[in-house]
Enzyme design. Structure first.
Site, short mmCIF file in Angstrom:
data_model
loop_
_atom_site.label_atom_id
_atom_site.label_comp_id
_atom_site.label_asym_id
_atom_site.label_seq_id
_atom_site.Cartn_x
_atom_site.Cartn_y
_atom_site.Cartn_z
N LYS A 100 31.92 63.58 62.34
CA LYS A 100 31.89 64.64 63.38
C LYS A 100 30.98 64.21 64.53
O LYS A 100 31.35 64.32 65.69
CB LYS A 100 31.35 65.92 62.77
CG LYS A 100 30.92 66.99 63.76
CD LYS A 100 30.49 68.28 63.12
CE LYS A 100 29.04 68.31 62.75
NZ LYS A 100 28.07 68.52 63.82
N ASN A 101 29.80 63.68 64.18
CA ASN A 101 28.80 63.40 65.22
C ASN A 101 29.01 62.08 65.95
O ASN A 101 28.27 61.76 66.88
CB ASN A 101 27.39 63.48 64.61
CG ASN A 101 27.03 64.91 64.26
OD1 ASN A 101 27.75 65.84 64.64
ND2 ASN A 101 25.96 65.10 63.52
N ARG A 121 27.27 73.31 70.03
CA ARG A 121 26.23 72.83 70.95
C ARG A 121 26.62 71.49 71.54
O ARG A 121 26.06 71.05 72.52
CB ARG A 121 24.93 72.67 70.19
CG ARG A 121 24.37 73.92 69.61
CD ARG A 121 23.08 73.59 68.95
NE ARG A 121 22.36 72.62 69.76
CZ ARG A 121 21.78 72.91 70.92
NH1 ARG A 121 21.86 74.13 71.39
NH2 ARG A 121 21.16 71.99 71.61
N CYS A 158 20.10 78.77 68.79
CA CYS A 158 19.45 77.78 67.94
C CYS A 158 19.32 78.35 66.53
O CYS A 158 18.43 79.11 66.24
CB CYS A 158 18.07 77.47 68.50
SG CYS A 158 17.41 78.86 69.39
N ARG A 174 16.51 73.73 70.36
CA ARG A 174 17.47 72.64 70.63
C ARG A 174 17.38 72.36 72.13
O ARG A 174 18.21 72.70 72.91
CB ARG A 174 18.89 73.08 70.26
CG ARG A 174 19.05 73.61 68.86
CD ARG A 174 18.87 72.57 67.76
NE ARG A 174 19.81 71.50 67.81
CZ ARG A 174 21.01 71.53 67.21
NH1 ARG A 174 21.40 72.61 66.62
NH2 ARG A 174 21.81 70.50 67.26
N ILE A 210 17.05 70.48 75.84
CA ILE A 210 17.84 69.43 76.50
C ILE A 210 17.10 68.88 77.72
O ILE A 210 17.70 68.27 78.61
CB ILE A 210 19.23 69.97 76.95
CG1 ILE A 210 19.08 71.22 77.83
CG2 ILE A 210 20.13 70.24 75.76
CD1 ILE A 210 20.35 71.63 78.53
N ASP A 235 19.87 66.31 58.53
CA ASP A 235 21.16 66.93 58.20
C ASP A 235 21.47 66.90 56.70
O ASP A 235 22.44 67.50 56.27
CB ASP A 235 22.31 66.25 58.96
CG ASP A 235 22.24 66.58 60.44
OD1 ASP A 235 22.97 65.94 61.22
OD2 ASP A 235 21.45 67.45 60.81
N ILE A 284 11.98 67.41 62.19
CA ILE A 284 12.84 67.34 63.39
C ILE A 284 13.05 68.71 64.02
O ILE A 284 12.91 68.87 65.23
CB ILE A 284 14.22 66.71 63.02
CG1 ILE A 284 14.06 65.37 62.30
CG2 ILE A 284 15.11 66.60 64.26
CD1 ILE A 284 13.57 64.23 63.15
N ARG A 315 32.93 74.14 60.26
CA ARG A 315 32.62 73.52 61.55
C ARG A 315 32.47 72.02 61.34
O ARG A 315 32.68 71.23 62.26
CB ARG A 315 31.33 74.08 62.13
CG ARG A 315 31.42 75.48 62.67
CD ARG A 315 30.11 75.88 63.34
NE ARG A 315 29.56 74.78 64.08
CZ ARG A 315 28.25 74.48 64.11
NH1 ARG A 315 27.39 75.24 63.46
NH2 ARG A 315 27.80 73.46 64.79
C1 EPZ Z 1 22.09 65.73 66.82
O1 EPZ Z 1 21.68 66.94 67.42
C2 EPZ Z 1 23.12 66.12 65.76
N1 EPZ Z 1 24.27 66.76 66.41
C3 EPZ Z 1 22.48 67.08 64.76
O2 EPZ Z 1 23.45 67.34 63.75
C4 EPZ Z 1 21.28 66.39 64.11
O3 EPZ Z 1 20.63 67.31 63.25
C5 EPZ Z 1 20.31 65.94 65.21
O4 EPZ Z 1 20.98 65.10 66.16
C6 EPZ Z 1 19.13 65.16 64.64
O5 EPZ Z 1 19.60 64.04 63.95
C7 EPZ Z 1 25.19 65.98 67.01
O6 EPZ Z 1 25.08 64.76 67.02
C8 EPZ Z 1 26.35 66.69 67.64
P1 EPZ Z 1 18.20 65.84 68.95
P2 EPZ Z 1 20.80 66.90 68.78
O7 EPZ Z 1 18.42 65.91 70.43
O8 EPZ Z 1 21.16 65.70 69.55
C9 EPZ Z 1 14.10 67.76 70.49
C10 EPZ Z 1 24.77 68.69 62.33
O9 EPZ Z 1 24.48 69.40 61.37
N2 EPZ Z 1 14.64 67.50 71.84
O10 EPZ Z 1 18.15 64.51 68.29
O11 EPZ Z 1 20.91 68.24 69.40
C11 EPZ Z 1 14.92 68.84 69.79
O12 EPZ Z 1 14.43 70.11 70.16
C12 EPZ Z 1 23.92 68.70 63.58
O13 EPZ Z 1 25.76 67.89 62.36
C13 EPZ Z 1 13.86 67.82 72.95
O14 EPZ Z 1 12.73 68.29 72.82
O15 EPZ Z 1 19.34 66.70 68.21
C14 EPZ Z 1 14.74 68.53 68.33
O16 EPZ Z 1 13.54 69.10 67.87
C15 EPZ Z 1 22.80 69.72 63.48
N3 EPZ Z 1 14.39 67.62 74.20
C16 EPZ Z 1 14.60 67.00 68.30
O17 EPZ Z 1 14.30 66.61 69.66
C17 EPZ Z 1 15.66 67.10 74.39
O18 EPZ Z 1 16.08 66.93 75.55
C18 EPZ Z 1 15.85 66.25 67.86
O19 EPZ Z 1 16.91 66.73 68.62
C19 EPZ Z 1 16.42 66.79 73.24
C20 EPZ Z 1 15.89 66.98 71.98
#
Ligand code: EPZ
Length: 421
Positions: free
Chosen positions: A24-25, A94, A118, A123, A125, A308, A330, A400
């Site tokens: 998926k990811n 998301r 969230c 979450r 960006i 995950d 995380i 999902r």
């Molecule tokens: C990806 O989410 C995955 N989703 C998530 O999988 C996974 O849990 C996550 O990476 C961590 O491995 C997809 O790939 C679609 P991050 P993502 O940006 O990219 C902080 C599932 O179950 N952060 O790596 O949204 C954030 O708040 C899903 O399949 C910032 O502060 O996660 C978090 O605490 C759930 N600013 C940490 O970094 C930013 O601009 C990791 O988030 C971006 C992130």
């Protein structure tokens, strides 16, 4: 997706093999990356799940024509007709934020609803937006609250250091940089296998990306991209979920069509608890089970133990004698499954960002509610072990991210019924 419940009669002994679907990811950013090409692009091994349907729906609204049959999707975006991703898309998944980078690079303008609520914590960006700004984008969050409006006559290559590891942030900026003018160096990149697969896919479309799989990714921007066909890597989180299922007493379950190397952080932890695995080129199964150990885990960016799989491992640890802990580093709200597991008889305490699992406890079938995708998987695993009937409310979450999970598990001896309310 209409809401529904699933009912599980336990305990059940799982015997046979399950085949893992495409990731998926990996498929989500790869679908978004097709925005960069004016020519038909084919993705094979795309899982047929809700988050993927939401992404395909969003791409069609941009103007992509989509032909999909089974797990093969062909997309072509001749002309961007509506450079907007509405909130009804982004509230389910998301991952719609992944459209921002490629759409801005292709079209010079993108309006994307802020990603949905969230359920597992902040979450943010900000790294995505900071990087795009440094590439020359104007980012407007005020004109239409709830939407990101990004514009750029052109994007320029940039030297950008991520303040923290972000999977979709790395993917978004890599896609934008692929079509920017000049050279981009991204530092402190996340190194999840899905990011590498996206880079390989982009290169097959004509991008020029190096440093794949490392924390420093170099991208030389290109003007045009061409057709390609790409097979999505297997879903390591789905594979890990089924490998954890195979670890419960009495099961004899082989996980096929996976990449065992992507599961090393999980098998390393379980080997410390006395488990032994038979590892093939594309399959893995349990040779010997551990039953007693104090296991201590920290969730970390790849190659560390993945957040995950945190909820799913928690369920297994309730069945291992000992006092184990999992520290969730995380996300800041990813223990919602614990209260539900305790309802079923588990004995788990939460202290800050650490869960303390006192095993082994008998689990009893109960009426539970899930809040997010991986929490729902942990409750399914619990339902398979528990004595009696478990009903999981809000189960659309499960579908999902897990293709045909009810069919796959029922084919190896589970008794799972979907109850559409
Ligand atoms: C990806 O989410 C995955 N989703 C998530 O999988 C996974 O849990 C996550 O990476 C961590 O491995 C997809 O790939 C679609 P991050 P993502 O940006 O990219 C902080 C599932 O179950 N952060 O790596 O949204 C954030 O708040 C899903 O399949 C910032 O502060 O996660 C978090 O605490 C759930 N600013 C940490 O970094 C930013 O601009 C990791 O988030 C971006 C992130």
């Amino acid at each position: 997706m209409k809401n529904f419940r699933i009912k599980i009669n336990g305990p059940s002994a799982l015997r046979g093999s399950v085949s893992v679907s495409g990731s998926k990811n990996a498929a989500l950013p790869e679908l978004a990356a097709t925005i960069l090409s004016r020519f038909p692009v084919v993705l094979e091994g795309v899982p047929d799940i809700e988050d993927i349907r939401a992404m395909i729906n969003a791409l069609q609204k941009l103007g992509s024509s989509v032909k999909s049959e089974k797990n093969r999707v062909e997309l072509s975006l001749n002309e961007v007709t509506t450079p907007v991703v509405s909130s009804d898309i982004s509230k389910t998944s998301r991952a719609s934020i992944l459209i921002l980078g490629p759409l801005l690079a292709r079209n010079g303008y993108a309006k994307v609803a802020l990603p949905g609520g969230c359920d597992i914590g902040d979450r943010r960006i900000n790294y995505h937006l900071d990087g795009l700004k440094k590439m020359g984008a104007e980012i407007d969050l005020e004109s239409d609250p709830g939407y990101i409006i990004a514009s750029a006559s052109k994007l320029n290559g940039v030297d950008y250091l991520f303040p923290g590891k972000t999977v979709t942030g790395t993917e978004n900026l890599m896609m934008a940089a692929a079509a920017a003018e000049g050279e981009t160096i991204l530092k402190n990149c996340a190194t999840e296998p899905e990011i590498s697969d996206l880079a390989i896919f982009l290169n097959s479309m004509g991008a020029e990306i190096s440093g794949i799989g490392t924390e420093v990714i170099k991208i030389s921007g290109k003007k045009d991209f061409h057709s390609t066909t790409h097979s999505v890597i297997p879903d390591r989180i789905e594979a890990g979920t089924y490998l954890i299922a195979s670890c419960f007493e009495g099961n004899d379950l082989k996980v096929e069509n996976c990449n065992p190397a992507h599961l090393k952080s999980l098998t390393d932890i379980l080997e410390k608890a006395g488990f032994l695995f038979s590892i093939g080129e594309k399959s893995i199964f349990v040779l010997k089970r551990g039953s007693e150990a104090d296991i201590h885990v920290d969730t970390e960016p790849f190659p560390g133990f993945p957040t995950d799989l945190q909820a799913q491992l928690t369920t297994l640890l309730t069945q291992i004698t000992g006092k184990s802990t999992i520290r969730e580093n995380i996300f800041n709200n990813r223990f919602r499954h614990v209260i539900e597991l305790n309802k079923m008889g588990a004995d788990i305490e939460i202290s800050g960002n650490k869960s303390i699992i006192n095993g082994k406890t008998a689990l009893n079938g109960s009426y539970v509610r899930t809040t997010d995708l991986r929490a729902s998987a942990s409750l399914v695993l619990a339902g398979l072990v528990a004595k009696g009937e478990t009903v999981i409310e809000n189960s659309f979450q499960l579908f999902r991210g897990y293709e045909k999970i009810d069919e796959k598990l029922n084919s190896v001896g589970a008794e799972i019924v979907i109850m559409r309310s």
